[in-house]
Design an enzyme around this catalytic site. Structure first.
Site, PDB file in Angstrom:
ATOM      1  N   THR A  98       0.883  -1.175   0.000  1.00 14.10           N
ATOM      2  CA  THR A  98       0.000   0.000   0.000  1.00 14.10           C
ATOM      3  C   THR A  98       0.912   1.213   0.000  1.00 14.10           C
ATOM      4  O   THR A  98       1.596   1.485   0.985  1.00 14.10           O
ATOM      5  CB  THR A  98      -0.907   0.023   1.247  1.00 14.10           C
ATOM      6  OG1 THR A  98      -1.656  -1.193   1.291  1.00 14.10           O
ATOM      7  CG2 THR A  98      -1.863   1.204   1.191  1.00 14.10           C
ATOM      8  N   LYS A 173      -7.372   1.739  -3.423  1.00 13.88           N
ATOM      9  CA  LYS A 173      -7.073   1.321  -2.042  1.00 13.88           C
ATOM     10  C   LYS A 173      -7.291   2.492  -1.070  1.00 13.88           C
ATOM     11  O   LYS A 173      -7.745   2.308   0.057  1.00 13.88           O
ATOM     12  CB  LYS A 173      -5.631   0.804  -1.970  1.00 13.88           C
ATOM     13  CG  LYS A 173      -5.117   0.494  -0.577  1.00 13.88           C
ATOM     14  CD  LYS A 173      -5.663  -0.793   0.022  1.00 13.88           C
ATOM     15  CE  LYS A 173      -5.132  -0.998   1.435  1.00 13.88           C
ATOM     16  NZ  LYS A 173      -5.536  -2.249   2.037  1.00 13.88           N
ATOM     17  N   LYS A 241      -0.162   5.300   8.223  1.00  8.37           N
ATOM     18  CA  LYS A 241       0.584   5.466   6.963  1.00  8.37           C
ATOM     19  C   LYS A 241      -0.417   5.603   5.813  1.00  8.37           C
ATOM     20  O   LYS A 241      -0.320   6.506   4.985  1.00  8.37           O
ATOM     21  CB  LYS A 241       1.489   4.251   6.724  1.00  8.37           C
ATOM     22  CG  LYS A 241       2.146   4.295   5.357  1.00  8.37           C
ATOM     23  CD  LYS A 241       2.570   2.947   4.789  1.00  8.37           C
ATOM     24  CE  LYS A 241       1.678   1.791   4.898  1.00  8.37           C
ATOM     25  NZ  LYS A 241       1.392   1.032   3.713  1.00  8.37           N
TER      26      LYS A 241
HETATM   27  N1  LIG Z   1      -1.102  -6.610   7.478  1.00  6.24           N
HETATM   28  C1  LIG Z   1      -2.264  -6.343   6.890  1.00  6.24           C
HETATM   29  O1  LIG Z   1      -3.354  -6.712   7.378  1.00  6.24           O
HETATM   30  C2  LIG Z   1      -2.285  -5.600   5.555  1.00  6.24           C
HETATM   31  C3  LIG Z   1      -3.481  -5.567   4.822  1.00  6.24           C
HETATM   32  C4  LIG Z   1      -3.513  -4.901   3.601  1.00  6.24           C
HETATM   33  C5  LIG Z   1      -2.367  -4.267   3.144  1.00  6.24           C
HETATM   34  N2  LIG Z   1      -1.230  -4.285   3.878  1.00  6.24           N
HETATM   35  C6  LIG Z   1      -0.036  -3.586   3.344  1.00  6.24           C
HETATM   36  O2  LIG Z   1       0.885  -4.554   2.866  1.00  6.24           O
HETATM   37  C7  LIG Z   1       2.218  -4.086   3.075  1.00  6.24           C
HETATM   38  C8  LIG Z   1       2.978  -5.102   3.927  1.00  6.24           C
HETATM   39  O3  LIG Z   1       2.286  -5.268   5.162  1.00  6.24           O
HETATM   40  P1  LIG Z   1       2.708  -6.432   6.201  1.00  6.24           P
HETATM   41  O4  LIG Z   1       1.664  -6.452   7.228  1.00  6.24           O
HETATM   42  O5  LIG Z   1       3.069  -7.676   5.464  1.00  6.24           O
HETATM   43  O6  LIG Z   1       4.037  -5.766   6.804  1.00  6.24           O
HETATM   44  P2  LIG Z   1       5.240  -6.453   7.604  1.00  6.24           P
HETATM   45  O7  LIG Z   1       4.813  -7.720   8.245  1.00  6.24           O
HETATM   46  O8  LIG Z   1       5.852  -5.383   8.445  1.00  6.24           O
HETATM   47  O9  LIG Z   1       6.276  -6.845   6.428  1.00  6.24           O
HETATM   48  C9  LIG Z   1       6.959  -5.882   5.686  1.00  6.24           C
HETATM   49  C10 LIG Z   1       7.901  -6.596   4.746  1.00  6.24           C
HETATM   50  O10 LIG Z   1       8.597  -5.631   3.957  1.00  6.24           O
HETATM   51  C11 LIG Z   1      10.016  -5.821   4.130  1.00  6.24           C
HETATM   52  N3  LIG Z   1      10.670  -4.511   4.032  1.00  6.24           N
HETATM   53  C12 LIG Z   1      10.314  -3.362   4.661  1.00  6.24           C
HETATM   54  N4  LIG Z   1      11.134  -2.370   4.315  1.00  6.24           N
HETATM   55  C13 LIG Z   1      12.029  -2.890   3.457  1.00  6.24           C
HETATM   56  C14 LIG Z   1      13.144  -2.352   2.748  1.00  6.24           C
HETATM   57  N5  LIG Z   1      13.492  -1.056   2.859  1.00  6.24           N
HETATM   58  N6  LIG Z   1      13.841  -3.179   1.953  1.00  6.24           N
HETATM   59  C15 LIG Z   1      13.503  -4.476   1.833  1.00  6.24           C
HETATM   60  N7  LIG Z   1      12.475  -5.050   2.478  1.00  6.24           N
HETATM   61  C16 LIG Z   1      11.752  -4.259   3.273  1.00  6.24           C
HETATM   62  C17 LIG Z   1      10.158  -6.433   5.493  1.00  6.24           C
HETATM   63  O11 LIG Z   1      11.422  -7.083   5.602  1.00  6.24           O
HETATM   64  P3  LIG Z   1      11.991  -7.497   7.064  1.00  6.24           P
HETATM   65  O12 LIG Z   1      11.430  -8.861   7.354  1.00  6.24           O
HETATM   66  O13 LIG Z   1      13.456  -7.506   6.893  1.00  6.24           O
HETATM   67  O14 LIG Z   1      11.510  -6.444   8.044  1.00  6.24           O
HETATM   68  C18 LIG Z   1       8.980  -7.418   5.470  1.00  6.24           C
HETATM   69  O15 LIG Z   1       9.281  -8.543   4.691  1.00  6.24           O
HETATM   70  C19 LIG Z   1       2.107  -2.696   3.721  1.00  6.24           C
HETATM   71  O16 LIG Z   1       2.180  -1.715   2.727  1.00  6.24           O
HETATM   72  C20 LIG Z   1       0.715  -2.736   4.358  1.00  6.24           C
HETATM   73  O17 LIG Z   1       0.150  -1.439   4.493  1.00  6.24           O
HETATM   74  C21 LIG Z   1      -1.153  -4.952   5.069  1.00  6.24           C
END
Ligand SMILES: NC(=O)c1ccc[n+]([C@@H]2O[C@H](COP(=O)([O-])OP(=O)(O)OC[C@H]3O[C@@H](n4cnc5c(N)ncnc54)[C@H](OP(=O)(O)O)[C@@H]3O)[C@@H](O)[C@H]2O)c1
Length: 289
Positions: A98, A173, A241
């Site tokens: 997102t 979104k 965010k």
């Molecule tokens: N969680 C939800 O319910 C949900 C629902 C809809 C949309 N989203 C969206 O989906 C996205 C991911 O969410 P999530 O919940 O999966 O987040 P998360 O669990 O915090 O995972 C983030 C991922 O991105 C990687 N990452 C972050 N910064 C990075 C960088 N600079 N370089 C390389 N890798 C990087 C992290 O690596 P590391 O493991 O090394 O930290 C991790 O693999 C976000 O944009 C969020 O808004 C989430």
């Protein structure tokens, strides 16, 4: 069967990449900044992990990503270690982060210079949607790229739609998040009011959820809200965010979002009481303090 790289094995990406193997039957390579997660993923699902996005993306027909925000996305695509450095002409990059519509347009342009397709494809459905492979995916990009990537995205989606050119997926979104913000605040106020009125919240929701007040949030969140449980779900930090992205876009396009701006401030207060990783339904915790 396609050759696919998946970048970012977080709460969402980890199960999504798994569905590419088991449901899509694709050949998958993964990259995660913290390598331990990539090692765990390959131990569980097979395939290979790579040390950089560029190495994971080399020679793949599709590269999917799900990282945190605009800057994270730039860091896995651009530069010598980024995926664009090794992707071949005719391949397609699909971004499930997102992020802003601006970064989607910027990367679509960068990709085009290299003969690479780009589809912004943020998702809705949360952790459970990712784990069960039933996400809603809102896409922006050129139809030819969308048509190529659609069957791969289907591995973890129940609904996939092309909403318009690059950035249109992210704009859709934003509408999703705007609709959720006011609705969750309304639900929190309803439950708060019901408790103050001395009513049985279970009984109240049982009745009103079948009428015009019913919603996904009501169905899926009222029980945990009533019990004061927020240690799961979609984190307040992520929601802030997302609302920041919505409010910045509204500044550009002139849309008025008074309730969204107010609820964003309520989420700021939830962060101040330690709720950064709490589910978005924790708006009720703020009212009950
Ligand atoms: N969680 C939800 O319910 C949900 C629902 C809809 C949309 N989203 C969206 O989906 C996205 C991911 O969410 P999530 O919940 O999966 O987040 P998360 O669990 O915090 O995972 C983030 C991922 O991105 C990687 N990452 C972050 N910064 C990075 C960088 N600079 N370089 C390389 N890798 C990087 C992290 O690596 P590391 O493991 O090394 O930290 C991790 O693999 C976000 O944009 C969020 O808004 C989430």
């Amino acid at each position: 069967m396609a050759s696919v790289a998946f970048l970012g094995l977080g709460v969402m990406g980890y199960p999504m990449a798994g569905h590419l193997v088991h449901k899509g039957k694709h050949k998958v390579a993964v990259y995660n900044r913290t390598q331990a997660k990539a090692e765990k993923w390959t131990a569980e699902h097979g395939g290979i992990f790579a040390p950089t996005p560029a190495a994971a993306a080399r020679g793949k027909e599709f590269v999917m990503a799900c990282v945190g925000n605009d800057d994270d996305l730039r860091s896995v695509t651009l530069g010598s270690d980024g995926a664009f450095a090794t992707m071949e002409r005719g391949s397609v990059f699909v971004d499930h982060t997102t992020a802003s519509a601006e970064v989607a347009r910027e990367l679509a342009e960068e990709a085009k210079k290299r003969g690479i397709g780009f589809v912004d494809a943020p998702v809705s459905g949360g952790q459970a949607g990712a784990e069960n492979g039933v996400l809603t995916v809102m896409c922006g990009g050129e139809k030819a790229d969308f048509d190529k990537a659609g069957p791969v995205i289907d591995s973890y989606a129940r609904m996939v739609g092309l909403m318009g050119p690059a950035g249109a997926g992210q704009l859709t979104k934003m509408i999703n998040q705007i609709c959720i913000a006011g609705l969750v605040q309304g639900l929190a106020e309803g439950i708060h009011f019901g408790k103050k009125a001395g009513l049985d919240i279970e009984a109240v929701i049982d009745v009103i959820s079948k009428g015009a007040a019913g919603s996904w949030q009501m169905e899926n969140r009222y029980k945990t809200m009533n019990e004061g449980k927020y240690d799961f779900g979609f984190a307040v930090d992520w929601m802030r965010k997302d609302l920041g992205i919505c409010l910045a876009e509204a500044d550009r396009n002139g849309a008025k979002l008074p309730v969204t701006a107010l609820v964003d401030q309520f989420y700021k207060e939830v962060q101040q009481i330690g709720g950064n990783r709490w589910d978005t339904s924790s708006l009720l915790a703020r009212l009950e303090r």
